[in-house]
Write a protein that holds these residues in place. Structure first.
Motif, mmCIF file in Angstrom:
data_model
loop_
_atom_site.group_PDB
_atom_site.id
_atom_site.type_symbol
_atom_site.label_atom_id
_atom_site.label_comp_id
_atom_site.label_asym_id
_atom_site.label_seq_id
_atom_site.Cartn_x
_atom_site.Cartn_y
_atom_site.Cartn_z
ATOM 1 N N THR A 35 -14.656 70.939 23.808
ATOM 2 C CA THR A 35 -14.811 70.707 25.313
ATOM 3 C C THR A 35 -13.693 70.694 26.222
ATOM 4 O OG1 THR A 35 -16.904 69.595 24.755
ATOM 5 C CG2 THR A 35 -16.139 69.258 27.221
ATOM 6 N N ILE A 36 -13.414 71.442 27.268
ATOM 7 C CA ILE A 36 -12.196 71.241 28.141
ATOM 8 C C ILE A 36 -11.806 69.803 28.439
ATOM 9 C CG2 ILE A 36 -10.824 72.439 29.966
ATOM 10 C CD1 ILE A 36 -11.689 74.544 28.143
ATOM 11 N N PRO A 37 -10.844 69.352 28.763
ATOM 12 C CA PRO A 37 -10.388 67.957 29.159
ATOM 13 C C PRO A 37 -10.637 67.855 30.651
ATOM 14 C CG PRO A 37 -8.533 68.893 28.143
ATOM 15 C CD PRO A 37 -9.544 69.855 27.753
ATOM 16 N N LYS A 38 -10.859 66.861 31.265
ATOM 17 C CA LYS A 38 -11.083 66.754 32.598
ATOM 18 C C LYS A 38 -9.794 67.310 33.187
ATOM 19 C CE LYS A 38 -12.931 62.668 32.883
ATOM 20 N NZ LYS A 38 -13.752 61.901 31.988
ATOM 21 N N THR A 39 -8.745 66.867 32.928
ATOM 22 C CA THR A 39 -7.264 67.202 33.755
ATOM 23 C C THR A 39 -7.317 68.809 33.862
ATOM 24 O OG1 THR A 39 -6.381 66.863 31.557
ATOM 25 C CG2 THR A 39 -6.179 65.295 33.202
ATOM 26 N N GLU A 40 -7.739 69.584 33.012
ATOM 27 C CA GLU A 40 -7.353 70.960 32.898
ATOM 28 C C GLU A 40 -8.484 71.450 34.030
ATOM 29 O OE1 GLU A 40 -6.468 71.893 28.408
ATOM 30 O OE2 GLU A 40 -7.351 73.377 29.505
ATOM 31 N N VAL A 41 -9.947 71.018 33.977
ATOM 32 C CA VAL A 41 -10.787 71.338 34.882
ATOM 33 C C VAL A 41 -10.357 70.962 36.250
ATOM 34 C CG1 VAL A 41 -13.126 70.916 35.687
ATOM 35 C CG2 VAL A 41 -12.691 70.848 33.155
#
Lengths: 132, 285
Positions: A35-41
């Protein structure tokens, strides 16, 4: 919008004039990766909606069974002041905009037990000092 | 062809000829009757009569087409085919109405066959709205309330006629339970598949999702809709988590070989309670 084989798509976009924000459901497609971390999103959303990433708050990411697809929620505020006014404290803390002082569990329990010995408004005074 | 076969063929053709003569006579007679107005259609045509007529025309067209095919001529673009299709669609549209009328028709047929209705037939009882009106006077009720209520036993008000079950013996009860178990056993997956195998009609293929899976899917769908609408996430309870695991994971493979109990049909006795408990335990893994 793909960068490193992670695609972000938004659904159910709505402009919430009452809370001065835009809210949407964010679908992240990341086959074969974690899962992609929230900061990247946040950064990707900032590029999509042409804002700075500090007014973007995303939360509630759940990966579907089998991996590859994650759904979450995203809010984009008009300005940081509005964000500080309307966002719940824990989400501001996640961004580092707010500091919540937390005493340890043991301290809280001991304070409670000291308060039990006193009646009425003196309870508030009791918690202040720690007996040795 | 040998002489025997020729003789047989000749006799068969003679019977065919005599029978066709009879049929033509009957048809002429009917035709005359219809022309004279023996069958009145002033009130319109009834549903069942319409059904007969449609089925008859369907059969006629079908025989025509088989005749064409047996003679070797093509049926491409034949108006009979279009008529067949039309009649078929109308018949299929009539099917739900037929279903609604089924009860009435069955009742009428049963009375015709049995020759009159039994007075203790439970199907004769229906709701009587007159019994719902309070026929007693309200004047004396409030005064004598305090004294009377203590002495009297509470009698529930008799509003509608109910089927009397007091004379039912143990045997009757057991028989009823056995009948119900038999009915339930008839609708198990094993017997359904057997019926499909031996059925000569066309097979219907439907997409099958078991009831448990469809329930879990429905629940999940409702939850995700609520979550997306209100921009929040639920925490899943342990019970729901286990249910989802059961449906989605490999644990459902264990239940592939667990079939329902059809001892009601095979042995003529109701299924025992102990056997069902055994089944429950092994379904855990």
């Amino acid at each position: 919008m793909s960068e490193g084989a992670a695609t972000i798509r938004t659904r159910k976009f709505m402009t919430n004039r009452l809370l001065c924000r835009k809210q949407m459901i964010v679908d992240v497609l990341h086959p074969g990766k974690a899962t992609i971390p929230k900061t990247e999103v946040r950064e990707k959303l900032a590029k999509m909606y042409k804002t700075t990433p500090d007014v973007i708050f995303c939360f509630g990411f759940r990966t579907k069974f089998g991996g590859g697809k994650t759904s979450g929620f995203g809010l984009i505020y008009d300005s940081l002041d509005f964000a500080k006014k309307f966002e719940p404290k824990y989400r501001l803390q996640r961004h580092g905009l707010l500091e919540i002082k937390k005493s340890g569990r043991k301290q809280r329990k001991e304070r409670k037990n000291r308060q039990k010995k006193v009646r009425g408004t003196k309870k508030a005074k009791v918690g202040a000092g720690k007996k040795k | 062809m040998s002489g025997e076969e020729v003789g047989e063929a000749v006799s068969l053709l003679e019977t065919v000829e005599s029978q066709t003569q009879d049929v033509t006579k009957l048809v002429d007679h009917l035709h005359q009757k219809v022309m004279e107005g023996g069958y009145s259609t002033s009130k319109g045509i009834s549903f069942l009569e319409l059904k007969y007529q449609l089925l008859l025309s369907y059969l006629i067209d079908l025989t025509y087409i088989t005749l064409q095919k047996s003679q070797g001529s093509s049926i491409q673009g034949d108006p009979a085919v279009e008529r067949l299709v039309e009649i078929r669609t109308v018949l299929e549209k009539m099917r739900p109405i037929d279903k609604k009328l089924k009860y009435q028709v069955d009742k009428v047929v049963r009375t015709a066959a049995s020759g009159g209705t039994d007075s203790s037939d439970p199907l004769r009882y229906r709701a009587n709205p007159d019994n719902l009106i309070n026929k007693l006077e309200d004047v004396s009720e409030s005064e004598s309330e305090g004294e009377e209520k203590k002495s009297k036993l509470y009698q529930p008000p008799k509003l509608t006629a109910m089927h009397y079950e007091g004379d039912e013996t143990e045997q009757d009860r057991d028989q009823k339970i056995l009948e119900r178990a038999k009915k339930r056993a008839l609708s198990t997956s094993m017997l359904r598949e057997l019926r499909e195998e031996l059925n000569e009609g066309p097979t219907e293929i439907r997409e099958t999702t078991s009831a448990q899976r469809s329930r879990a899917e429905k629940k999940l769908r409702e939850r995700t809709e609520y979550e997306e609408e209100n921009f929040m996430r639920f925490s899943v309870s342990k019970k729901d988590k286990n249910e989802m695991k059961k449906v989605a994971g490999f644990s459902s493979l264990n239940n592939l070989t667990h079939f329902d109990d059809i001892s009601a049909l095979t042995e003529g006795r109701t299924p025992q309670a102990g056997s069902s408990k055994k089944r429950k335990q092994s379904g855990k893994a």
